[in-house]
Design a protein around this motif. Structure first.
Motif, PDB file in Angstrom:
ATOM      1  N   ASP A   1       1.144  -0.959   0.330  1.00 27.31           N
ATOM      2  CA  ASP A   1       0.049   0.114   0.268  1.00 27.31           C
ATOM      3  C   ASP A   1       0.780   1.645  -0.233  1.00 27.31           C
ATOM      4  N   PRO A   2       0.756   2.662  -1.103  1.00 28.86           N
ATOM      5  CA  PRO A   2       2.030   2.948  -1.491  1.00 28.86           C
ATOM      6  C   PRO A   2       1.279   3.773  -0.077  1.00 28.86           C
ATOM      7  N   GLY A   3       2.302   4.712   0.377  1.00 24.85           N
ATOM      8  CA  GLY A   3       2.583   4.755   1.970  1.00 24.85           C
ATOM      9  C   GLY A   3       2.459   4.737   3.645  1.00 24.85           C
ATOM     10  N   ALA A   4       2.737   3.008   3.305  1.00 25.84           N
ATOM     11  CA  ALA A   4       2.109   2.255   4.683  1.00 25.84           C
ATOM     12  C   ALA A   4       3.448   1.814   4.600  1.00 25.84           C
TER      13      ALA A   4
ATOM     14  N   VAL B   1      -2.167  -6.563  -5.506  1.00 29.50           N
ATOM     15  CA  VAL B   1      -3.030  -7.936  -5.453  1.00 29.50           C
ATOM     16  C   VAL B   1      -2.805  -8.630  -4.259  1.00 29.50           C
TER      17      VAL B   1
ATOM     18  N   ILE C   1      -3.428   9.220   5.560  1.00 25.96           N
ATOM     19  CA  ILE C   1      -2.770  10.188   5.110  1.00 25.96           C
ATOM     20  C   ILE C   1      -2.945  11.446   4.835  1.00 25.96           C
TER      21      ILE C   1
ATOM     22  N   LEU D   1      -4.340  16.067   4.539  1.00 16.53           N
ATOM     23  CA  LEU D   1      -4.410  16.287   3.507  1.00 16.53           C
ATOM     24  C   LEU D   1      -4.828  17.683   3.405  1.00 16.53           C
TER      25      LEU D   1
ATOM     26  N   ALA E   1      -3.262  20.188  -1.687  1.00 15.40           N
ATOM     27  CA  ALA E   1      -3.786  19.168  -2.444  1.00 15.40           C
ATOM     28  C   ALA E   1      -4.710  19.046  -2.994  1.00 15.40           C
TER      29      ALA E   1
ATOM     30  N   ASP F   1      -7.177  15.060  -7.905  1.00 15.95           N
ATOM     31  CA  ASP F   1      -6.298  14.273  -8.135  1.00 15.95           C
ATOM     32  C   ASP F   1      -5.830  13.532  -7.395  1.00 15.95           C
ATOM     33  N   THR F   2      -6.145  13.481  -6.306  1.00 18.53           N
ATOM     34  CA  THR F   2      -5.847  12.634  -4.945  1.00 18.53           C
ATOM     35  C   THR F   2      -6.952  11.140  -5.748  1.00 18.53           C
TER      36      THR F   2
ATOM     37  N   ARG G   1      -7.656  10.543  -8.338  1.00 21.48           N
ATOM     38  CA  ARG G   1      -7.565   9.787  -9.513  1.00 21.48           C
ATOM     39  C   ARG G   1      -5.774   9.319  -9.405  1.00 21.48           C
ATOM     40  N   PHE G   2      -5.331   9.558  -8.483  1.00 17.96           N
ATOM     41  CA  PHE G   2      -3.637   9.027  -8.152  1.00 17.96           C
ATOM     42  C   PHE G   2      -3.698   7.611  -7.751  1.00 17.96           C
ATOM     43  N   TYR G   3      -5.246   7.565  -6.804  1.00 18.71           N
ATOM     44  CA  TYR G   3      -5.446   6.016  -5.989  1.00 18.71           C
ATOM     45  C   TYR G   3      -5.940   5.081  -6.997  1.00 18.71           C
TER      46      TYR G   3
ATOM     47  N   PHE H   1      -3.523   3.675  -9.053  1.00 19.86           N
ATOM     48  CA  PHE H   1      -2.577   2.382  -8.448  1.00 19.86           C
ATOM     49  C   PHE H   1      -3.400   0.775  -8.686  1.00 19.86           C
TER      50      PHE H   1
ATOM     51  N   GLU I   1      -2.610  -2.425 -10.838  1.00 16.14           N
ATOM     52  CA  GLU I   1      -2.528  -3.448  -9.841  1.00 16.14           C
ATOM     53  C   GLU I   1      -4.138  -3.597 -10.568  1.00 16.14           C
TER      54      GLU I   1
ATOM     55  N   GLY J   1       4.788   6.578  -4.814  1.00 17.82           N
ATOM     56  CA  GLY J   1       3.630   6.581  -3.151  1.00 17.82           C
ATOM     57  C   GLY J   1       2.958   7.506  -3.298  1.00 17.82           C
ATOM     58  N   THR J   2       2.267   7.158  -2.310  1.00 22.76           N
ATOM     59  CA  THR J   2       1.339   8.583  -1.931  1.00 22.76           C
ATOM     60  C   THR J   2       1.589  10.042  -1.415  1.00 22.76           C
TER      61      THR J   2
ATOM     62  N   HIS K   1       3.980  11.282  -4.224  1.00 26.56           N
ATOM     63  CA  HIS K   1       2.866  11.910  -5.275  1.00 26.56           C
ATOM     64  C   HIS K   1       2.296  13.073  -4.795  1.00 26.56           C
ATOM     65  N   LEU K   2       1.754  13.415  -3.831  1.00 23.64           N
ATOM     66  CA  LEU K   2       1.200  15.027  -2.503  1.00 23.64           C
ATOM     67  C   LEU K   2       2.609  15.772  -3.073  1.00 23.64           C
TER      68      LEU K   2
ATOM     69  N   CYS L   1       5.919   2.548  -3.390  1.00 25.01           N
ATOM     70  CA  CYS L   1       6.374   3.417  -2.236  1.00 25.01           C
ATOM     71  C   CYS L   1       7.501   2.631  -1.542  1.00 25.01           C
TER      72      CYS L   1
ATOM     73  N   CYS M   1       8.484   7.901   3.353  1.00 26.50           N
ATOM     74  CA  CYS M   1       7.566   8.783   2.656  1.00 26.50           C
ATOM     75  C   CYS M   1       7.587   9.494   3.776  1.00 26.50           C
TER      76      CYS M   1
END
Lengths: 650, 156
Positions: free
Chosen positions: A243-246, A327, A475, A477, A481, A485-486, A488-490, A493, A497, B78-79, B82-83, B117, B121
């Motif tokens: 997970d991006p950011g974890a 996945v 996260i 915001l 932010a 766009d956020t 759209r980013f997810y 992703f 995936e 990663g998020t 990106h931000l 990621c 971060c």
């Protein structure tokens, strides 16, 4: 492989004796040696470098070299060890200095150039206030005057550190340090005293629920596997944290790998598995190294392998390097991947607990869940039940990222409010700007409005908002932010995936991404009913999301629309602005920007006109220039090159 | 089949599809990518159709099918990154190196990719090359980084 007694390392033999002494009869004979291992009795200063994965960014190697130079040049004797991150990422690189008889000083933001001054002061019992963050208590030692304790730090107050207690303090590459801090005792006690079914009962009683996202009671899952008749069972530790950011799992593994290994050993014993796998992301090089070292050390001490300490229990743990696919966090996809196939989810039932790896009963547990097992077995289910809320027991780790003051990891008791986490432990929003939203749970999570921050960390409470406990990625915001766009980013992703097995997920995520793309970009021409068409697309997002939820096989497809839907319901005005006014209030959607030149400030130097790649700026030398809106793509080069700050966003 | 490949394959029992991903990882570690010629050999070894082996390899992010540049830059997707402005960094990098993501520059010097990621971060946006990390990267800083990488003598 040979049996335990022959591989046991000679000099560490007493550790095994200590572990086997479960009643504590001979505790006196070990006490002194354990104190030394716990660094409570030093003969020379101890310097700790906190180095997890972030150490690569911080160039901890350089700091280490500087320390060694200092020690050599000044002929000082000190021990230098490397630990892992304590979760206060924002204060790195951190260094601990412990002098004999004193509490440990924790220093923040250490730079190679500062090392000489810091060591000069600290080793002479005089604390340099500039870099001091706090002090960490050491049993039997004296505190430094006038320096706050680690537990008094605003980021730490309010946290409940159980899994992360020893992060940054213990040497993760030394099994004896872990044992000295009480490690492996509950494992040894369990395999000699409790039958497997009793362990499952205890865990069920404790109310522990899976930390990977679903929140299924762990004890119940184990019982299904235990009661399934099979000649071979497996335990799989899911450490495929993509997970991006974890990065909770990575921190747990890097900081205290033996805690995870012990949890795995206990879980494998409870379900009757003699083989366990750790499915770990291949990018996590340091975590792989530390985990493999830990498994190896446990094995050479005889705590893993066949016939562990003559108990008749056998367990082999193997670290599998996951080749990387989001996945594969889904348990059946993970199992397919381990069998050398494409990581696509299987239909459930049968659940892995009855038919998993190679068709054998398999329990797949998350790293954090397994780390909890160690503590529940050590302190009992009652102790665990006292932490948390009605149906959510224990603690939960969150990684805080985005626009917060102190990014990093927190561990809080269930029931703590999200507001406390953001405003107290993370110090609020960076640059004191306004909080716009909190995103919880990664690409399958949802956005929460500032009003919803009073929600507590609790499986049921979060579910009522439509959010799962999820992975624990948080996260923050702010006004900078753009939520379109956020989303759209997810979505991009998730689209990338999606494994492609279920058509609604594969095609639906693509279609959703297209709709979002059209919102964040300007149309090629304004002819026809473009705006209306785009609006229609947005209107249909909800029914598309519903189809995806109803017809996708796994959580990826079912939850892929979550970030978008929550943004759409809670921040509809931003979507409407993008559609009707072609405006992104945060100026993130670059293609929607249109620049203009202030005629008062423009000197007619022609620089912008020459640099514009799209010939969108016209004007004669010495006279103010103009942007042709139809041609402007919003790239921003003109603004960047203008020496007179005459270019603005409309 | 070249000798290195057969040496790698020898280490794994024949006819066991479970070992496929480990084999692919080891082959990639050796060559830096998965060359086209290897698939039929691996397929025979594990007892699968070559198309299936290729299907597995293309499914995962880790595997690449052409060699990377001598300097390979990884951008965190990663998020947090990106931000904090990764999209503009990506564009700037595309402009500086004159390649798109996944391509290799004509002199074989540079390539770049976006990766899942990197897990740092707290220091976004982050990029990595050859085991070195850069934190809080801005377009200006990026230009300096590229200059610095170009001037590394060992790589030219």
């Amino acid at each position: 492989m040979s049996t335990t007694s022959t591989t046991r390392a000679g000099k560490d033999e007493w550790l095994v004796g200590y572990l086997l002494d479960t009643t504590g009869q001979h505790s006196d004979q070990y006490a002194e040696r354990l104190r030394i291992l716990r660094n409570e009795k030093l003969d020379k200063p101890l310097i700790t470098l906190l180095s997890g994965s972030c150490s690569q960014v911080h160039k901890v190697e350089d700091i280490e070299t500087a320390i060694q130079h200092y020690l050599e040049d000044n002929q000082r004797d000190a021990r230098l060890i490397r630990t892992a991150c304590n979760g206060l990422c924002a204060f790195g690189p951190q260094m601990g200095i412990q002098l004999p008889g004193k509490y440990t000083l924790l220093l923040q933001k250490v730079d190679t150039g500062d090392v000489f001054d810091i060591l000069d002061a600290a080793l002479n019992y005089n604390a340099d206030p500039e870099h001091i963050l706090c002090q960490i208590p050491v049993r039997g030692a004296e505190p430094w005057p006038g320096i706050q304790l680690f537990s008094q730090l605003p980021m730490i107050q309010g946290q409940k550190r159980i899994l992360m207690e020893w992060n940054g303090i213990i040497n993760p590459e030394q099994i004896d340090a872990y044992i000295a801090h009480g490690g492996y005792r509950s494992f040894i006690k369990t395999i000699f005293n409790y039958p497997a079914a009793r362990v499952c009962d205890l865990i069920e009683e404790s109310g522990l629920r899976g930390r990977g996202g679903g929140g299924f009671p762990t004890g119940r899952k184990w019982k299904i596997a235990l009661n399934a008749a099979a000649d071979q069972k497996y335990l799989v530790c899911n450490a495929d944290e993509s997970d991006p950011g974890a990065y909770m799992d990575r921190e747990l593994i890097e900081g205290n790998p033996h805690q995870v290994v012990e949890g795995i050993a206990l879980a494998a014993y409870a379900i009757g598995a003699s083989k366990a796998y750790i499915y770990l992301r291949h990018e996590y090089t340091l975590a792989i190294h530390r985990l493999e070292t830990a498994v190896q050390q446990a094995k050479s001490l005889g705590l893993l392998g066949s016939n562990i300490l003559d108990s008749g229990v056998s367990l082999n743990i193997q670290v599998v390097h996951s080749p990387g696919a989001f996945v594969c966090g889904e348990e059946t996809a993970l199992l397919n991947s381990m069998e050398g196939r494409r990581g696509m989810p299987r239909t459930k039932p049968p659940y892995p607990a009855t038919r998993g790896l190679q068709g054998k009963p398999t329990v797949v547990n998350n790293v954090e869940t397994l780390a909890n097992i160690t503590h529940i077995m050590a302190h009992g289910p009652r102790w665990f039940m006292d932490i948390g809320t009605g149906n959510s027991k224990g603690t939960k780790l969150f990684s805080l990222a985005g626009r917060v003051k102190y990014q990093g990891m927190v561990e809080v008791a269930m029931g703590t409010s999200l507001r406390d986490i953001v405003y107290r432990m993370a110090g609020g929003v960076k640059d004191d700007s306004n909080l716009k939203a909190l995103h919880l749970g990664g690409p399958s999570g949802i956005l929460l409005t500032p009003d919803e921050l009073n929600t507590a960390v609790d499986y049921e409470d979060l579910k009522s908002l439509g959010a799962g406990m999820g992975s624990g990625g948080m996260i923050v915001l702010d006004e900078h932010a753009c939520l379109v766009d956020t989303a759209r980013f997810y979505m991009s992703f998730m689209q990338a995936e999606s494994c492609g097995k279920c058509i609604p997920c594969r095609e639906g995520s693509r279609r959703m991404l297209d709709i979002l793309h059209s919102l964040t970009h300007r149309p090629a021409n304004e002819a026809g009913h473009e705006t209306l068409e785009r609006f229609k697309g947005v209107m249909q997002l909800e029914s598309l999301a519903q189809v995806m939820k109803d017809t996708s096989l796994c959580g990826l497809g079912q939850n892929a629309p979550n970030p978008l839907l929550s943004a759409l319901t809670k921040f509809r005005d931003e979507f409407e602005e993008h559609i009707f006014d072609r405006k992104c209030r945060a100026n993130v959607c670059r293609e929607l920007r249109v620049f203009y030149i202030d005629v008062e400030k423009c000197t007619g130097c022609t620089l912008c006109a020459r640099k514009c790649p799209y010939d969108a700026i016209i004007g004669s030398p010495q006279y103010p220039h103009f942007v042709v809106e139809e041609k402007c793509t919003g790239c921003g080069i003109c603004q960047a090159v203008c020496k007179f700050s005459a270019v603005f966003i409309r | 089949m070249d000798q290195e490949l057969s040496q790698i394959l020898e280490r794994y029992a024949q006819g066991n599809p479970d070992t496929l991903i480990s084999i692919l990882q080891e082959v990639q570690r050796h060559y830096g990518y998965l060359p086209e010629g290897i698939f039929s050999h691996i397929a025979r070894h594990v007892g699968m159709a070559p198309s299936r082996v290729y299907g597995v390899a293309t499914f995962y992010d880790q595997f690449r099918f052409e060699p990377a540049g001598r300097i390979h830059i990884r951008l965190c997707a990663g998020t947090s990154c990106h931000l904090e402005g990764m999209p503009s960094l990506t564009r700037e990098l595309e402009r500086l190196l004159n390649i798109k993501e996944g391509q290799v520059s004509r002199d074989g010097m540079f390539s770049f990719e976006k990766v899942q990621c990197l897990g740092v971060c707290g220091h976004a946006p982050v990029l990595e090359s050859g085991g070195r990390y850069w934190e809080g990267v801005t377009p200006e800083k990026l230009r300096e980084i590229i200059q610095e990488l170009k001037s590394r003598p060992s790589l030219v």
